[in-house]
Design a protein around this motif. Structure first.
Motif, PDB file in Angstrom:
ATOM      1  N   ASP A  35      19.173  45.946  61.354  1.00  0.00           N
ATOM      2  CA  ASP A  35      18.520  47.198  60.974  1.00  0.00           C
ATOM      3  C   ASP A  35      17.011  47.004  60.899  1.00  0.00           C
ATOM      4  OD1 ASP A  35      20.842  48.816  60.662  1.00  0.00           O
ATOM      5  OD2 ASP A  35      21.211  47.899  58.707  1.00  0.00           O
ATOM      6  N   LYS A  36      16.589  45.881  60.331  1.00  0.00           N
ATOM      7  CA  LYS A  36      15.164  45.614  60.204  1.00  0.00           C
ATOM      8  C   LYS A  36      14.497  45.449  61.562  1.00  0.00           C
ATOM      9  CE  LYS A  36      15.547  43.579  55.595  1.00  0.00           C
ATOM     10  NZ  LYS A  36      15.360  42.368  54.753  1.00  0.00           N
ATOM     11  N   VAL A  37      15.218  44.883  62.506  1.00  0.00           N
ATOM     12  CA  VAL A  37      14.699  44.778  63.874  1.00  0.00           C
ATOM     13  C   VAL A  37      14.510  46.175  64.464  1.00  0.00           C
ATOM     14  CG1 VAL A  37      15.239  44.023  66.221  1.00  0.00           C
ATOM     15  CG2 VAL A  37      15.675  42.492  64.284  1.00  0.00           C
ATOM     16  N   ARG A  38      15.466  47.041  64.194  1.00  0.00           N
ATOM     17  CA  ARG A  38      15.383  48.430  64.668  1.00  0.00           C
ATOM     18  C   ARG A  38      14.212  49.149  64.002  1.00  0.00           C
ATOM     19  NH1 ARG A  38      18.311  53.067  62.701  1.00  0.00           N
ATOM     20  NH2 ARG A  38      19.521  51.700  61.319  1.00  0.00           N
ATOM     21  N   PHE A  39      14.040  48.954  62.703  1.00  0.00           N
ATOM     22  CA  PHE A  39      12.960  49.619  61.980  1.00  0.00           C
ATOM     23  C   PHE A  39      11.587  49.135  62.441  1.00  0.00           C
ATOM     24  CE2 PHE A  39      15.911  49.945  58.013  1.00  0.00           C
ATOM     25  CZ  PHE A  39      16.660  50.910  58.661  1.00  0.00           C
ATOM     26  N   ALA A  40      11.517  47.884  62.880  1.00  0.00           N
ATOM     27  CA  ALA A  40      10.231  47.290  63.259  1.00  0.00           C
ATOM     28  C   ALA A  40       9.572  48.023  64.424  1.00  0.00           C
ATOM     29  CB  ALA A  40      10.419  45.815  63.610  1.00  0.00           C
ATOM     30  N   LYS A  41      10.327  48.839  65.138  1.00  0.00           N
ATOM     31  CA  LYS A  41       9.761  49.636  66.230  1.00  0.00           C
ATOM     32  C   LYS A  41       8.931  50.801  65.692  1.00  0.00           C
ATOM     33  CE  LYS A  41      13.759  48.561  69.152  1.00  0.00           C
ATOM     34  NZ  LYS A  41      14.951  49.132  69.863  1.00  0.00           N
ATOM     35  N   SER A  42       9.081  51.093  64.418  1.00  0.00           N
ATOM     36  CA  SER A  42       8.351  52.203  63.807  1.00  0.00           C
ATOM     37  C   SER A  42       6.958  51.760  63.371  1.00  0.00           C
ATOM     38  CB  SER A  42       9.116  52.731  62.586  1.00  0.00           C
ATOM     39  OG  SER A  42       8.308  53.604  61.824  1.00  0.00           O
ATOM     40  N   PRO A  43       5.925  52.560  63.649  1.00  0.00           N
ATOM     41  CA  PRO A  43       4.570  52.243  63.170  1.00  0.00           C
ATOM     42  C   PRO A  43       4.480  52.241  61.647  1.00  0.00           C
ATOM     43  CG  PRO A  43       4.507  53.931  64.891  1.00  0.00           C
ATOM     44  CD  PRO A  43       5.947  53.771  64.496  1.00  0.00           C
ATOM     45  N   GLN A  44       5.459  52.869  60.998  1.00  0.00           N
ATOM     46  CA  GLN A  44       5.452  52.948  59.529  1.00  0.00           C
ATOM     47  C   GLN A  44       6.015  51.681  58.871  1.00  0.00           C
ATOM     48  OE1 GLN A  44       4.031  55.842  60.938  1.00  0.00           O
ATOM     49  NE2 GLN A  44       6.186  56.166  61.472  1.00  0.00           N
ATOM     50  N   TYR A  45       6.628  50.793  59.661  1.00  0.00           N
ATOM     51  CA  TYR A  45       7.348  49.639  59.103  1.00  0.00           C
ATOM     52  C   TYR A  45       6.525  48.369  59.293  1.00  0.00           C
ATOM     53  CZ  TYR A  45      11.581  47.026  57.790  1.00  0.00           C
ATOM     54  OH  TYR A  45      12.514  46.225  57.159  1.00  0.00           O
ATOM     55  N   ARG A  46       6.123  47.772  58.178  1.00  0.00           N
ATOM     56  CA  ARG A  46       5.342  46.533  58.221  1.00  0.00           C
ATOM     57  C   ARG A  46       5.779  45.614  57.093  1.00  0.00           C
ATOM     58  NH1 ARG A  46       1.817  50.623  58.594  1.00  0.00           N
ATOM     59  NH2 ARG A  46       0.908  50.271  56.527  1.00  0.00           N
ATOM     60  N   ASP A  47       5.914  44.338  57.412  1.00  0.00           N
ATOM     61  CA  ASP A  47       6.308  43.331  56.415  1.00  0.00           C
ATOM     62  C   ASP A  47       7.612  43.700  55.723  1.00  0.00           C
ATOM     63  OD1 ASP A  47       3.931  41.897  56.945  1.00  0.00           O
ATOM     64  OD2 ASP A  47       2.832  43.156  55.524  1.00  0.00           O
ATOM     65  N   ASP A  48       8.567  44.194  56.514  1.00  0.00           N
ATOM     66  CA  ASP A  48       9.924  44.494  56.056  1.00  0.00           C
ATOM     67  C   ASP A  48      10.031  45.696  55.123  1.00  0.00           C
ATOM     68  OD1 ASP A  48      11.099  42.544  57.590  1.00  0.00           O
ATOM     69  OD2 ASP A  48      11.277  41.091  55.968  1.00  0.00           O
ATOM     70  N   VAL A  49       9.004  46.526  55.069  1.00  0.00           N
ATOM     71  CA  VAL A  49       9.092  47.758  54.274  1.00  0.00           C
ATOM     72  C   VAL A  49       8.376  48.895  55.004  1.00  0.00           C
ATOM     73  CG1 VAL A  49       9.289  46.647  52.010  1.00  0.00           C
ATOM     74  CG2 VAL A  49       7.029  47.172  52.949  1.00  0.00           C
ATOM     75  N   PHE A  50       8.776  50.123  54.698  1.00  0.00           N
ATOM     76  CA  PHE A  50       8.078  51.296  55.199  1.00  0.00           C
ATOM     77  C   PHE A  50       6.866  51.574  54.313  1.00  0.00           C
ATOM     78  CE2 PHE A  50      12.321  51.942  56.963  1.00  0.00           C
ATOM     79  CZ  PHE A  50      12.002  52.317  58.273  1.00  0.00           C
ATOM     80  N   ARG A  51       5.788  52.047  54.951  1.00  0.00           N
ATOM     81  CA  ARG A  51       4.543  52.262  54.220  1.00  0.00           C
ATOM     82  C   ARG A  51       3.954  53.635  54.543  1.00  0.00           C
ATOM     83  NH1 ARG A  51       2.961  47.445  51.980  1.00  0.00           N
ATOM     84  NH2 ARG A  51       3.942  45.566  52.847  1.00  0.00           N
TER      85      ARG A  51
END
Length: 366
Positions: A35-51
């Motif tokens: 899931d974290k690999v999938r989220f990493a494609k988002s510009p909002q996801y950095r250092d394992d969290v959404f920002r």
């Protein structure tokens, strides 16, 4: 001996917490490595969290959080009303309705929108307490809902803004899931739904800036300035969002939870103007102003998105802050008059239609 006793008490507390958050289903699911690999494609996801955009975050320190937590469970004058008027809904009439678009508020941020032959639920939280256990939160102001969740008609679409307990409720999802055609949620929120038995085929996860079409309903996932998490260890593990919905030419903006920021004006420039803006207005405090708007900012945000009229939401159901229960509507009303921003405040359970501001001017909270 005292040190040993204190150590045992702390150990028992830690063990109880660990068992509670890992065994109670209301906490939902944590993202897996994939899931974290999938989220990493988002510009909002950095250092394992959404920002948030620009890295904006709540500036409360641990001391402030602890003091606020203690104060929350203390009685403050005026934070809970003696009663809130609620109109009862007719389930048969609702099921058979085929008229023009209309909407009804269930309190806080929960709405049913009937339009274009569709039943659309926004942040359906029908529970009595916005917490994983009744002992951990405040009770709903009104003891009776306009309509019990079991008597709702078939739901075409459920939209969630984020995974906090006052928006994403475990028991509500269990009661709804078999009558819902489709869930549309921010990235990661689907993990909770899957954990609670919602088939993956019925869930669409979206990132900010993404758009989708479900039959005659257009949706865009747009930014909000907030945070997420259902326990201490998974803050920022899922995305939060505001939403643009358009059905047969009628456009709605649903703010979700958000602090005030430039994203509202950007949303308005991209998708506005809107026939109605449902704008967060409640549960605010200067200590957490980055993630919740003050009422005056709520009105300005409605102007920013290009709303023809607005409704203050995220109040009238739960005590989640320390202001008086009616402070949101009093302050928002004053500011809306000053800025000439048309605003409606229908009763809980009262059907309303867009573009008829003058029909909903009863100050029922008085």
């Amino acid at each position: 001996m005292l040190g040993i006793t204190i150590g045992i008490v702390i150990g028992v507390f830690v063990l109880a917490y660990f068992l509670f958050v890992n065994l109670h289903p209301a906490f939902g699911a944590d993202p897996s490595a994939s899931d974290k690999v999938r989220f990493a494609k988002s510009p909002q996801y950095r250092d394992d969290v959404f920002r948030n955009i620009g890295g904006v975050e709540n500036k409360m320190g641990f001391g402030d959080m602890f003091k606020s937590g203690v104060k929350y469970f203390q009685k403050q004058e005026g934070t809970v009303p003696e009663s809130v008027p609620v109109q009862t809904l007719d389930s048969l009439e609702m099921t058979q309705y085929q008229g023009a678009g209309r909407m009804v508020w269930f309190g806080h941020s929960t709405f049913l929108w009937q339009i274009g032959g569709k039943n659309i639920l926004l942040d359906p939280m029908f529970g009595t307490t916005p917490a994983p256990h009744p002992a951990l939160g405040s009770k709903r102001f009104n003891t009776q809902l306009p309509l019990e969740i079991e008597r709702l008609p078939k739901i075409d679409l459920v939209v969630f803004s984020h995974d906090h307990y006052d928006h994403l409720d475990y028991d509500s999802v269990l009661a709804l899931k078999d009558k819902v055609e489709r869930f549309v949620v921010p990235l990661g929120v689907g993990l909770h739904l899957y954990e609670w038995g919602v088939p993956k085929a019925q869930v669409e996860e979206m990132d900010w800036g993404e758009e989708t079409q479900y039959e005659n309903v257009f949706m865009a996932c747009t930014p909000a300035q907030h945070f997420s998490g259902r326990k201490i260890s998974n803050w920022g593990s899922t995305l939060w969002a505001s939403w643009v919905l358009e059905v047969e030419g009628t456009k709605l903006f649903f703010s979700g939870d958000s602090g005030y920021g430039p994203h509202f004006k950007q949303i308005g420039e991209t998708y506005g103007p809107f026939d109605m803006a449902l704008m967060e207005c409640g549960q605010y405090n200067e200590l957490w102003k980055e993630i919740h708007m003050m009422p005056e900012q709520t009105v300005q945000a409605a102007i920013d998105v290009g709303a023809k009229e607005m409704m203050p939401i995220h109040w009238g159901a739960f005590k989640l802050a320390f202001h008086t229960w009616d402070d949101p509507v009093l302050r928002a009303s004053k500011r809306s008059e000053e800025l000439q921003m048309p605003m409606i405040v229908p009763k809980i359970g009262q059907w309303f239609t867009f573009g008829r501001t003058a029909d909903y001017q009863e100050n029922w909270w008085e």
